[in-house]
Scaffold this active site. Sequence first.
Site, mmCIF file in Angstrom:
data_model
loop_
_atom_site.group_PDB
_atom_site.id
_atom_site.type_symbol
_atom_site.label_atom_id
_atom_site.label_comp_id
_atom_site.label_asym_id
_atom_site.label_seq_id
_atom_site.Cartn_x
_atom_site.Cartn_y
_atom_site.Cartn_z
ATOM 1 N N SER A 1 0.812 -1.214 0.000
ATOM 2 C CA SER A 1 0.000 0.000 0.000
ATOM 3 C C SER A 1 0.841 1.258 0.000
ATOM 4 C CB SER A 1 -0.886 -0.009 1.254
ATOM 5 O OG SER A 1 -1.434 1.261 1.472
ATOM 6 N N LYS B 1 2.053 -3.431 6.740
ATOM 7 C CA LYS B 1 2.498 -3.440 5.331
ATOM 8 C C LYS B 1 4.012 -3.183 5.256
ATOM 9 C CE LYS B 1 -1.401 -4.343 3.369
ATOM 10 N NZ LYS B 1 -1.641 -5.683 2.814
ATOM 11 N N TYR C 1 -2.063 -0.824 10.940
ATOM 12 C CA TYR C 1 -2.306 -1.401 9.600
ATOM 13 C C TYR C 1 -1.135 -1.051 8.680
ATOM 14 C CZ TYR C 1 -3.506 -1.334 4.749
ATOM 15 O OH TYR C 1 -3.443 -1.494 3.396
#
Length: 339
Positions: free
Chosen positions: A124, A153, A149
């Site tokens: 992302s 990644k 989150y």
Amino acid sequence: MKILVNGGLGFIGSHTVVELVNSGYDPIIVDDLSNSDIRILDQLTKIIGFKPTFHQLDLCDEQAVKNFADSQKDIVGIIHFAAFKAVGESVNLPLKYYRNNFFSLVNVLNAFEGRGMNLVFSSSCTVYGQPEQLPVTEAAPVQTAQSPYGNTKQVAEEILNDVIASGSDYKMISLRYFNPVGAHESALIGEQPIGVPQNLVPFITQTAIGKREKLMVWGGDYNTPDGSCIRDYIHVVDLGRAHVAALKLMEKEDFTGIDFFNIGTGKGSSVLEVIKAFEEATGLKLNYEIAPRRDGDVEQVWGDATKSTEKLNWKAELDLSTMMSSAWKWENYIAQNPL
Ligand code: WQD
């Protein structure tokens, strides 16, 4: 060629399954259904003309993943979507995110090690935070994550780097998505936010169809031309096609190790521009108001997709209007056919 699609019933996973079939691959879908709907399997069947192979599997269960891998000798590639991705929720439930996003990835990497596998990882643009330079290139420094989150990644990409550095026979590509929106032209699959949508486009379509009273535009006082935040919105079908391009690049003899690609359009659009594009694409007037900023939002980020065009041989083709009209068609479909 059989490709394992972890999280293949999700929003991006299901659209990628369609593009895999369109390119002659045979997708093997694995999903634990924790954040997806089994009925998407029937929807996919209507689009591709056959029922794709599906296994319900908890990728956090190490032994189950090993047993599954041992039973799947003819898989040649893996696309790993399986992860939780709600930024806000990750702040409140960090361990849920670290457990799921890391255990699933490590179990898969472990179970398929030593088989010369090609792996595409779903990453992302959140790894860039608020970039110092725009458009942001893959060479931009990874900044301290703004959420657990985003951290999953960043750390996942470090895990991939370390596996490659250890001399593994994996080939890997990490695709750094910008903002995936829209739906397949059939309107048989699309984004299915659970509860109140956190993301902009599903909130727009739910407001337009009357499920939500009004869209709040989080911030009208940013240092941008119209005061609202800027993002690089990309059609989910273009995004699905980028995964096929990644597999094809790794199938080339001269590809080794790991590489990273921005998957965006290279164009920034503000929240107000997205609203205008939606109104023009649908002929509707959207009920919205400017509200205070949302914590954690970066002011503006959009990608430089030059490397993806030149090396991945991929370029986004669908425009903002198509993103809006396809999202609206999907919202109407699920209003008549609740999934
Ligand atoms: C976009 C803009 C909001 C809702 C998402 C995912 C993240 C990552 C990138 C996968 C922002 C504004 C939103 C609303 C609004 N994807 N907005 N009113 O925050 O860029 O991140 O895409 O890795 O996981 O969360 O996307 O759609 O939430 O917000 O004004 O009701 O729309 O403030 O400026 P974001 P978003």
